[in-house]
Scaffold this active site. Structure first.
Site, PDB file in Angstrom:
ATOM      1  N   ARG A  21      47.578 -14.551  13.272  1.00  0.00           N
ATOM      2  CA  ARG A  21      48.419 -15.584  12.658  1.00  0.00           C
ATOM      3  C   ARG A  21      49.527 -16.035  13.599  1.00  0.00           C
ATOM      4  O   ARG A  21      50.347 -16.867  13.231  1.00  0.00           O
ATOM      5  CB  ARG A  21      49.026 -15.057  11.352  1.00  0.00           C
ATOM      6  CG  ARG A  21      47.988 -14.954  10.246  1.00  0.00           C
ATOM      7  CD  ARG A  21      48.570 -14.478   8.938  1.00  0.00           C
ATOM      8  NE  ARG A  21      47.555 -14.504   7.880  1.00  0.00           N
ATOM      9  CZ  ARG A  21      47.629 -13.818   6.758  1.00  0.00           C
ATOM     10  NH1 ARG A  21      48.678 -13.048   6.526  1.00  0.00           N
ATOM     11  NH2 ARG A  21      46.673 -13.904   5.854  1.00  0.00           N
ATOM     12  N   GLU A  33      37.844 -14.575  13.258  1.00  0.00           N
ATOM     13  CA  GLU A  33      37.042 -15.023  12.114  1.00  0.00           C
ATOM     14  C   GLU A  33      35.640 -14.416  12.098  1.00  0.00           C
ATOM     15  O   GLU A  33      35.132 -14.052  11.042  1.00  0.00           O
ATOM     16  CB  GLU A  33      36.951 -16.553  12.087  1.00  0.00           C
ATOM     17  CG  GLU A  33      38.262 -17.247  11.723  1.00  0.00           C
ATOM     18  CD  GLU A  33      38.786 -16.836  10.351  1.00  0.00           C
ATOM     19  OE1 GLU A  33      37.982 -16.391   9.499  1.00  0.00           O
ATOM     20  OE2 GLU A  33      40.011 -16.940  10.138  1.00  0.00           O
ATOM     21  N   THR A  39      33.935  -8.478   6.221  1.00  0.00           N
ATOM     22  CA  THR A  39      34.600  -7.289   6.743  1.00  0.00           C
ATOM     23  C   THR A  39      36.066  -7.299   6.326  1.00  0.00           C
ATOM     24  O   THR A  39      36.721  -8.329   6.399  1.00  0.00           O
ATOM     25  CB  THR A  39      34.505  -7.275   8.284  1.00  0.00           C
ATOM     26  OG1 THR A  39      33.122  -7.345   8.663  1.00  0.00           O
ATOM     27  CG2 THR A  39      35.133  -6.021   8.865  1.00  0.00           C
ATOM     28  N   GLY A  77      28.976  -3.139  12.102  1.00  0.00           N
ATOM     29  CA  GLY A  77      27.891  -3.659  11.279  1.00  0.00           C
ATOM     30  C   GLY A  77      27.594  -5.133  11.504  1.00  0.00           C
ATOM     31  O   GLY A  77      28.319  -5.821  12.215  1.00  0.00           O
ATOM     32  N   CYS A 188      45.083 -11.687  -6.404  1.00  0.00           N
ATOM     33  CA  CYS A 188      43.948 -11.987  -7.301  1.00  0.00           C
ATOM     34  C   CYS A 188      42.724 -11.211  -6.814  1.00  0.00           C
ATOM     35  O   CYS A 188      41.700 -11.767  -6.459  1.00  0.00           O
ATOM     36  CB  CYS A 188      43.676 -13.489  -7.318  1.00  0.00           C
ATOM     37  SG  CYS A 188      42.628 -14.045  -8.681  1.00  0.00           S
ATOM     38  N   CYS A 198      51.742 -12.490 -10.952  1.00  0.00           N
ATOM     39  CA  CYS A 198      51.110 -13.706 -10.430  1.00  0.00           C
ATOM     40  C   CYS A 198      51.944 -14.940 -10.760  1.00  0.00           C
ATOM     41  O   CYS A 198      52.306 -15.151 -11.919  1.00  0.00           O
ATOM     42  CB  CYS A 198      49.704 -13.858 -11.011  1.00  0.00           C
ATOM     43  SG  CYS A 198      48.898 -15.400 -10.528  1.00  0.00           S
ATOM     44  N   THR A 299      22.875  -2.381   3.143  1.00  0.00           N
ATOM     45  CA  THR A 299      22.900  -3.280   1.998  1.00  0.00           C
ATOM     46  C   THR A 299      21.538  -3.400   1.308  1.00  0.00           C
ATOM     47  O   THR A 299      21.452  -3.381   0.089  1.00  0.00           O
ATOM     48  CB  THR A 299      23.387  -4.681   2.416  1.00  0.00           C
ATOM     49  OG1 THR A 299      24.689  -4.550   2.989  1.00  0.00           O
ATOM     50  CG2 THR A 299      23.460  -5.605   1.220  1.00  0.00           C
TER      51      THR A 299
END
Length: 347
Positions: A21, A33, A39, A77, A188, A198, A299
């Site tokens: 950031r 990204e 992840t 992974g 959230c 919230c 998975t």
DNA sequence: AAAGCGGGGGG
DNA sequence: CCCCCAGCTTT
């Protein structure tokens, strides 16, 4: 104040301090990204730091080998991400002379970059007005607006992308996108969302209707396949026999021990009788189990993995097999189950 | 439209 | 045990 403005206000007061950031360098954003796809931030963070240190620019990345990248990616992974990054880095080096693109249209054409990642990189690095839709955004929008269309259906994806596009603050797309995702990740949350603190709960459909547990809706399909991996431990002095996997299955181009896959659980005396064993066994054979059967969960597959020590032949194991010194293992990209076993066994 | 692709963490 | 994670590619 609309939803975007409220979440941006919340974000500015509550955001985490994350290294990506602090930059608008599209290469660095890209690195973060891709690593963060499917992840968690905590899991990806150390990998981001290691990759950035080793490859400070896309030109450095482009000069790497696949072995090197996969080795650095080890444990994270979804290894095709690493292979695709190398492909893309080399393409960017050639096509854009090492200048990583920052426009959505250029980014979306690169391997490993889909709608979400193109929107993220273009907005964060160049403030292009593209709305991101990731797992967090799906959840926030589904709950706030009470949308029960499955987020992983074709129609659902279009519905949520359109909604997100309309919501986007076009004057500050980067801030808007960060706010949407951070809000989903921190407040959230999937389980036990913090509705009590919230800022928008009074306007939230799910809060008003006690439906946070039911939203978002996701079609579940995943069928799990059981596989039985019998790995062989064949030593020659301080060397160990390894095998490079090919494409078309899990762990493409990564390194493992010699493997005999069977249709079901295989006892030691049955393993010895298998025709595939002739490829590895010496004349005077001796097999000894050196582990229990591990259950390694992926998975779409459950692997039942055993390790057996074998007196090997002197040579002639075939294509893809090679002896390497134990101290060289750290340079090979190993699947986690192999890495964990070898670490435990060799120390 | 559906399947394939890792590994880890939380409830 | 289940679900989810700053998803994408291939079939």
């Amino acid at each position: 104040m609309d939803l975007s403005a409220q979440l941006i206000k919340w974000y500015q007061a509550n955001k985490r301090d994350l290294p990506w950031r602090h930059t608008t360098d599209p290469y660095v954003i890209w690195l973060s990204e891709i690593i963060l796809q499917q992840t968690r931030v905590e899991q990806g963070l150390p990998y981001f730091n290691r990759f950035l240190e080793k490859y400070p620019t896309v030109s450095h990345f482009a000069a790497a080998t696949e072995d090197e990248v996969l080795n650095l990616w080890q444990g994270l992974g979804y290894y095709s991400r690493g292979r695709n990054m190398l492909y893309t880095a080399r393409l960017v080096q050639e096509l854009y002379r090492g200048q990583f693109p920052s426009s959505y249209d250029q980014l979306i054409s690169l391997k490993g970059i889909g709608e979400y990642t193109a929107a993220a990189i273009s907005s964060f690095s160049a403030n292009e007005a593209k709305a991101v839709v990731d797992g967090n955004v799906y959840r926030v929008l589904a709950r706030y607006y009470g949308i029960d269309e499955p987020i992983n259906s074709t129609g659902g994806k279009k519905t949520f992308q359109s909604l997100a596009d309309g919501l986007l603050d076009k004057n500050r797309p980067a801030l808007h996108n960060q706010a949407m995702m951070e809000f989903g990740a921190m407040l959230c949350k999937p389980k036990n969302p913090a509705c009590g603190i919230c800022p928008v709960h009074l306007d939230c459909y799910a809060f008003k209707n006690n439906a946070t547990i039911a939203l978002p809706v996701k079609l579940k399909t995943v069928k799990i396949r059981k596989r039985y991996f019998n790995y062989l431990l064949i030593m020659r002095g301080d060397e160990i026999l390894m095998h490079k996997r090919g494409a078309g299955d899990i762990w493409t181009n990564m390194y493992q021990l010699p493997l005999i896959e069977t249709a079901g659980p295989t006892e030691l005396h049955n393993l010895m009788e298998l025709p595939q064993m002739q490829q590895f066994m010496a004349d005077n054979v001796s097999l000894s189990p050196v582990s229990q059967v591990y259950k390694h969960v992926l998975t779409h597959q459950h692997l039942y993995v055993s390790f057996t020590k074998v007196d090997g032949k002197t040579g002639g194991y075939g294509e893809g097999y090679f002896f390497t010194e134990v101290k060289n293992l750290k340079n090979l990209a190993l699947p986690q189950i192999i890495f964990l076993f070898l670490t435990k066994f060799l120390n």
